[in-house]
Write an enzyme that holds these catalytic residues in place. Sequence first.
Site, PDB file in Angstrom:
ATOM      1  N   GLU A  32       0.826  -1.207   0.000  1.00  0.00           N
ATOM      2  CA  GLU A  32       0.000   0.000   0.000  1.00  0.00           C
ATOM      3  C   GLU A  32       0.861   1.257   0.000  1.00  0.00           C
ATOM      4  O   GLU A  32       0.583   2.216  -0.738  1.00  0.00           O
ATOM      5  CB  GLU A  32      -0.937  -0.013   1.212  1.00  0.00           C
ATOM      6  CG  GLU A  32      -1.746   1.261   1.418  1.00  0.00           C
ATOM      7  CD  GLU A  32      -2.734   1.548   0.305  1.00  0.00           C
ATOM      8  OE1 GLU A  32      -3.217   2.694   0.235  1.00  0.00           O
ATOM      9  OE2 GLU A  32      -3.026   0.644  -0.506  1.00  0.00           O
ATOM     10  N   HIS A  73       2.495   1.785  -3.351  1.00  0.00           N
ATOM     11  CA  HIS A  73       1.516   2.264  -4.327  1.00  0.00           C
ATOM     12  C   HIS A  73       1.291   3.764  -4.165  1.00  0.00           C
ATOM     13  O   HIS A  73       1.226   4.503  -5.157  1.00  0.00           O
ATOM     14  CB  HIS A  73       0.199   1.504  -4.159  1.00  0.00           C
ATOM     15  CG  HIS A  73      -0.882   1.964  -5.089  1.00  0.00           C
ATOM     16  ND1 HIS A  73      -0.710   2.037  -6.454  1.00  0.00           N
ATOM     17  CD2 HIS A  73      -2.157   2.393  -4.849  1.00  0.00           C
ATOM     18  CE1 HIS A  73      -1.822   2.474  -7.018  1.00  0.00           C
ATOM     19  NE2 HIS A  73      -2.707   2.705  -6.065  1.00  0.00           N
ATOM     20  N   HIS A 118     -12.540   3.521  -9.481  1.00  0.00           N
ATOM     21  CA  HIS A 118     -11.158   3.952  -9.255  1.00  0.00           C
ATOM     22  C   HIS A 118     -10.252   3.441 -10.374  1.00  0.00           C
ATOM     23  O   HIS A 118      -9.416   4.193 -10.899  1.00  0.00           O
ATOM     24  CB  HIS A 118     -10.688   3.428  -7.893  1.00  0.00           C
ATOM     25  CG  HIS A 118      -9.349   3.940  -7.468  1.00  0.00           C
ATOM     26  ND1 HIS A 118      -9.085   5.274  -7.306  1.00  0.00           N
ATOM     27  CD2 HIS A 118      -8.194   3.304  -7.169  1.00  0.00           C
ATOM     28  CE1 HIS A 118      -7.829   5.434  -6.923  1.00  0.00           C
ATOM     29  NE2 HIS A 118      -7.267   4.249  -6.842  1.00  0.00           N
ATOM     30  N   HIS A 122     -20.169  -9.912 -16.063  1.00  0.00           N
ATOM     31  CA  HIS A 122     -18.857  -9.579 -16.621  1.00  0.00           C
ATOM     32  C   HIS A 122     -18.515 -10.496 -17.793  1.00  0.00           C
ATOM     33  O   HIS A 122     -17.986 -10.034 -18.816  1.00  0.00           O
ATOM     34  CB  HIS A 122     -17.780  -9.703 -15.536  1.00  0.00           C
ATOM     35  CG  HIS A 122     -16.393  -9.493 -16.055  1.00  0.00           C
ATOM     36  ND1 HIS A 122     -15.999  -8.328 -16.689  1.00  0.00           N
ATOM     37  CD2 HIS A 122     -15.293 -10.303 -16.049  1.00  0.00           C
ATOM     38  CE1 HIS A 122     -14.730  -8.431 -17.049  1.00  0.00           C
ATOM     39  NE2 HIS A 122     -14.283  -9.615 -16.682  1.00  0.00           N
ATOM     40  N   HIS A 148      -4.021  -9.524 -16.643  1.00  0.00           N
ATOM     41  CA  HIS A 148      -5.398  -9.287 -17.075  1.00  0.00           C
ATOM     42  C   HIS A 148      -5.736  -7.797 -16.979  1.00  0.00           C
ATOM     43  O   HIS A 148      -6.360  -7.234 -17.889  1.00  0.00           O
ATOM     44  CB  HIS A 148      -6.339 -10.111 -16.188  1.00  0.00           C
ATOM     45  CG  HIS A 148      -7.733 -10.229 -16.713  1.00  0.00           C
ATOM     46  ND1 HIS A 148      -8.041 -10.833 -17.912  1.00  0.00           N
ATOM     47  CD2 HIS A 148      -8.926  -9.822 -16.188  1.00  0.00           C
ATOM     48  CE1 HIS A 148      -9.347 -10.806 -18.106  1.00  0.00           C
ATOM     49  NE2 HIS A 148      -9.909 -10.186 -17.081  1.00  0.00           N
TER      50      HIS A 148
END
Length: 305
Positions: A59, A62, A124, A214, A276
């Site tokens: 975290e 990032h 996001h 999806h 992906h």
Amino acid sequence: MKKFLKVWSVLTIICMTVVVFGGALVTKTGSADGCGNSWPLCNGQLVRLTDVTPEKLIEFMHRMTTGISSIFVIVLAICAWIYMKNRRETKPLAIIAVLFLIIQALMGMAAVVWGQNPYIMALHFGISIICYASIVLLALMIFEVDRKFDARNLVMGTKLRINIYALTIYTYLAVYTGALVRHEKASMAVPVWPFENGHFIMPTSVQDYVQYFHRLAAFILIVWLLYVTWLVFRDYRRYRVLTFSMVLSLVFIALQAVTGALSVYTGVNLYIALAHSLIITMLFALLCYLCLLASRSKSNRLRIK
């Protein structure tokens, strides 16, 4: 100045790729709460070597890479605005890059401080790929890719332009459904691809609905891309920029489908899941470039006449 812009644009794309990877890594590893509910520091302070955990490190890294990337994006936007001020797309792209970068950071902060709603957090990722695409478009303009592919003489018919615009918007919505799969923890809701145990079974939970939706969105996207590729090779074969772009888009969507299936079969392997996310980001950027070319089509027609 031009050489500096080329180098800086490449570095900016690399930085933003790291940010996209980092965001996906945070989600995949459940590291969003690694730094508690304080932002931008971890629990109100820098990470100390004595209390480092994998979640906290992921975290914090990032957040740090996002901060560094912000500097690169802002500098690129300002320099492109000054150096390419005569190009009509420069200012809108520069504004979009900086604006969506800020929105992305604020959404990340809000998620940390006030909690995470999966439907909001799915946006996001969508915000980040818009920022990424705008930076890629600025870089392509800086490298004058149009001249290399003779894209300045490209004229598209109304049918192709509408399909490209609509396909790009639809791709964004399909990306949202994929992000929602992650944030709703629905990746393994239907543990066999494409259906459960090889048969379609009525969904019984929110996660099932999200996963099925999806997969349906992904299937439609593949069919639509194949149709647009057929249109291009039927009517616009002489334009290398279009044929090359559509072949590349098919490569991306094939890799996307394969990594999606492998994500299910491997129980959401981290590296496959990250690939992906990256592949669809690059596909969206490519489609945005086609939108840019489509938007120039009318002016190209008038100029050629």
